[in-house]
Design an enzyme around this catalytic site. Structure first.
Site, PDB file in Angstrom:
ATOM      1  N   ASN A  39       0.348   1.626   6.119  1.00 44.18           N
ATOM      2  CA  ASN A  39       1.198   0.506   4.434  1.00 44.18           C
ATOM      3  C   ASN A  39       1.627  -0.916   5.335  1.00 44.18           C
ATOM      4  O   ASN A  39       2.852  -0.035   6.502  1.00 44.18           O
ATOM      5  CB  ASN A  39       2.003   1.440   3.914  1.00 44.18           C
ATOM      6  CG  ASN A  39       2.924   0.517   2.965  1.00 44.18           C
ATOM      7  OD1 ASN A  39       4.321   0.359   3.186  1.00 44.18           O
ATOM      8  ND2 ASN A  39       2.666  -0.543   2.837  1.00 44.18           N
ATOM      9  N   GLY A  40       1.604  -1.819   5.669  1.00 42.30           N
ATOM     10  CA  GLY A  40       2.388  -2.497   6.345  1.00 42.30           C
ATOM     11  C   GLY A  40       0.985  -3.646   6.086  1.00 42.30           C
ATOM     12  O   GLY A  40      -0.101  -3.858   6.171  1.00 42.30           O
TER      13      GLY A  40
ATOM     14  N   TYR B  16      12.292  -5.016  -5.889  1.00 43.04           N
ATOM     15  CA  TYR B  16      10.763  -5.184  -6.586  1.00 43.04           C
ATOM     16  C   TYR B  16       9.663  -3.659  -6.348  1.00 43.04           C
ATOM     17  O   TYR B  16       8.993  -3.414  -7.460  1.00 43.04           O
ATOM     18  CB  TYR B  16       9.547  -6.337  -6.404  1.00 43.04           C
ATOM     19  CG  TYR B  16       8.507  -6.677  -7.075  1.00 43.04           C
ATOM     20  CD1 TYR B  16       8.018  -7.063  -8.347  1.00 43.04           C
ATOM     21  CD2 TYR B  16       7.054  -6.571  -6.165  1.00 43.04           C
ATOM     22  CE1 TYR B  16       6.847  -7.056  -8.916  1.00 43.04           C
ATOM     23  CE2 TYR B  16       5.583  -5.854  -7.387  1.00 43.04           C
ATOM     24  CZ  TYR B  16       5.676  -7.275  -8.306  1.00 43.04           C
ATOM     25  OH  TYR B  16       5.142  -7.138  -8.405  1.00 43.04           O
TER      26      TYR B  16
ATOM     27  N   GLY C 117      -0.547  -0.174  -4.857  1.00 43.20           N
ATOM     28  CA  GLY C 117      -2.006  -0.211  -4.958  1.00 43.20           C
ATOM     29  C   GLY C 117      -2.936  -0.130  -6.133  1.00 43.20           C
ATOM     30  O   GLY C 117      -2.642   0.878  -5.833  1.00 43.20           O
TER      31      GLY C 117
ATOM     32  N   CYS D 225       0.986  -0.835   0.582  1.00 47.76           N
ATOM     33  CA  CYS D 225      -0.099  -0.301   0.201  1.00 47.76           C
ATOM     34  C   CYS D 225       0.501   1.410   0.186  1.00 47.76           C
ATOM     35  O   CYS D 225       2.059   0.641   0.085  1.00 47.76           O
ATOM     36  CB  CYS D 225      -1.202   0.456   1.032  1.00 47.76           C
ATOM     37  SG  CYS D 225      -2.222  -1.461   1.151  1.00 47.76           S
TER      38      CYS D 225
END
Length: 489
Positions: free
Chosen positions: A123-124, A263, A48, A22
């Site tokens: 995020n996470g 990535y 996302g 995210c």
């Protein structure tokens, strides 16, 4: 059943990739707060693509717009931005690592606390969210989403601390896992990074106003100046008085997620002081040193394989060619109702450039290998385009363990490298040769002499099985049950 039939039954294009996590963005004290947040989210779209949301505060009222789909589909029109009034706003782009893809899970989430409103974007992944949620529900809490982010709101609401920042910190001290959080209150923009620094969060400045963002590329798109990274275990509080730093966890060595470099992050971002593009080129150079091949050309699997393929070509002296062309306009949710249509799925996103491939021995460079099913299709595509040999090179070590920190990886038994040896993987994808970057090679590409076995410099559990935090929910539920509960709870 034949090996080919097994491959066809296993084909799942969307399941054979490391899903993005995210992205978060926030700004305080700017007249164009919501428009700037929307632009920042555009730059973070790669993190996302399932949903996006913005919450703004105008000094009296919170305004929220949360939509499924891409940022550009929801936040490009003037009317939407004008509804998001205020000089402070936070935003979020989402891929659902926990909770289903439903509107009530789209962030930022908002709640009215005794001390005022609180909006949170995260995020996470919290590795004890299920346990905390069940305790909260048992004590009478009413939940509105299945997102682990809502747990943070409940913990802050139940805190006995007098000030909202103290309540927020009280909540952070009860959670475990990986997270970068932005929160908005009546008078403050708050940012927090987990004690290990697994997920990234940066501070920027535009027109004298502070910004929080997942990556520096989101600062670049609006012409903002990068100030610094939020430290691991740090809360930053932005208000009319400026920026205040509070440490909520004891100091320890930082261990950022190494997949940000392999990535997730955009190649034009700088993460924890390192250029993502430069790291990926270095990875390609190390891969070429470790696993050269007798070949004519080097071809990246676009887009994330491009920098590593450039490094590989540079080191070997082989020509770099775009032998695969990616169609950027194919949506993630394209309906594939039959097996025959699913067979065409990879060709919708990737097409062979026959003029570059035909009659050549090729080295294919990809960033990672998960289930391997997409690799099967790409190797077959290259052979159909006339490649005489296909040598597959993976710009990361074998992924043999699942992730629980915000990356959607399959269970261990569905990871190709966890169930096959190197030769078995080569046969499965149909390549003439297959090689992965070694863990030492990865650390050299990161600028390290070696991996510190006593205290690794990065979070690399997908390769090593060494998880840097507690995994409370996993320990209680087990891997399969944990994965199921994370989606359904």
């Amino acid at each position: 059943m034949s090996e080919q039939s097994a491959r066809d039954l296993d084909w799942d294009a969307e399941g054979d990739t490391l899903r993005e996590e995210c992205g978060v963005f926030g700004i305080y004290g700017h007249d164009d707060a919501s428009a700037i947040v929307a632009l920042g989210l555009h730059a973070l779209q790669h993190r996302g693509q399932e949903a996006a949301g913005i919450v703004a505060f105008d000094g009296a009222v919170y305004h929220s717009e949360r939509r499924q789909g891409l940022v550009g589909d929801s936040f490009s029109d003037r009317a939407t931005i004008e509804r998001l009034k205020g000089q402070a706003a936070i935003g979020h782009v989402r891929y659902s690592t926990t909770g289903g893809t439903i509107l009530r899970n789209v962030q930022p989430l908002f709640a009215e606390l005794a001390s005022g409103g609180l909006a949170v974007a995260h995020n996470g992944n919290l590795t004890n969210a299920l346990s905390l949620r069940r305790d909260l529900v048992r004590d009478g809490a009413i939940t509105q989403s299945t997102s682990d982010t809502e747990v943070i709101l409940h913990l802050a609401a139940r805190s006995r601390k007098p000030r909202i920042v103290e309540r927020f910190i009280d909540a952070l001290q009860q959670i475990e896992g990986a997270y970068a959080i932005v929160a908005l209150t009546n008078k403050k923009l708050i940012g927090a990074r987990d004690p290990m620094g697994i997920r990234p969060l940066v501070i920027g400045e535009l027109d004298g106003r502070y910004i929080l963002a997942s990556e520096t590329c989101a600062l670049d798109i609006i012409g903002a100046r990068f100030i610094r990274d939020v430290e691991n275990g740090e809360v930053v509080v932005i208000s009319d008085e400026g920026l205040e730093s509070i440490r909520f966890a004891e100091r320890r060595p930082m261990r950022p997620c190494i997949f940000e470099y392999i990535y997730f992050a955009r190649p034009d971002s700088v993460v924890n002081g390192k250029s993502v593009y430069a790291v990926r080129k270095n990875i390609g150079i190390e891969l070429a040193r470790e696993a050269g091949a007798e070949a004519d050309i080097v071809i990246p699997v676009p887009d994330s394989g491009v920098p590593a393929a450039l490094g590989y070509a540079q080191e070997t002296g082989l020509p770099f060619e775009m032998g695969i062309i990616r169609n950027h306009y194919v949506g993630r949710t394209f309906i594939q109702p039959t097996q025959s249509v699913r067979e065409l799925g990879v060709r919708m996103k990737h097409s062979a450039n026959r003029a570059a491939v035909e009659g050549k021995r090729i080295v294919l460079v990809d960033d990672s290998l998960v289930r391997g099913t997409t690799s099967v299709k790409i190797v077959r595509m290259m052979r159909d385009a006339g490649a005489t040999e296909v040598h597959f090179r993976i710009a990361s070590p074998p992924i043999t363990y699942p992730d629980f920190y915000g990356i959607d990886t399959p269970e261990k038994e569905k990871l190709l490298a966890a169930t096959h040896d190197l030769e078995g993987m080569r046969k499965y994808i149909g390549a003439d040769s297959l090689a992965f970057l070694s863990i030492p090679g990865l650390y050299r590409a990161m600028g390290e002499e070696a991996r510190n076995e006593a205290c690794p410099q990065y979070t690399d559990h997908c390769f090593t099985g060494e998880y840097p935090t507690g995994l409370t929910d996993l320990a209680i539920a087990g891997p399969k049950r944990f994965a199921m509960l994370a989606e359904a709870d």
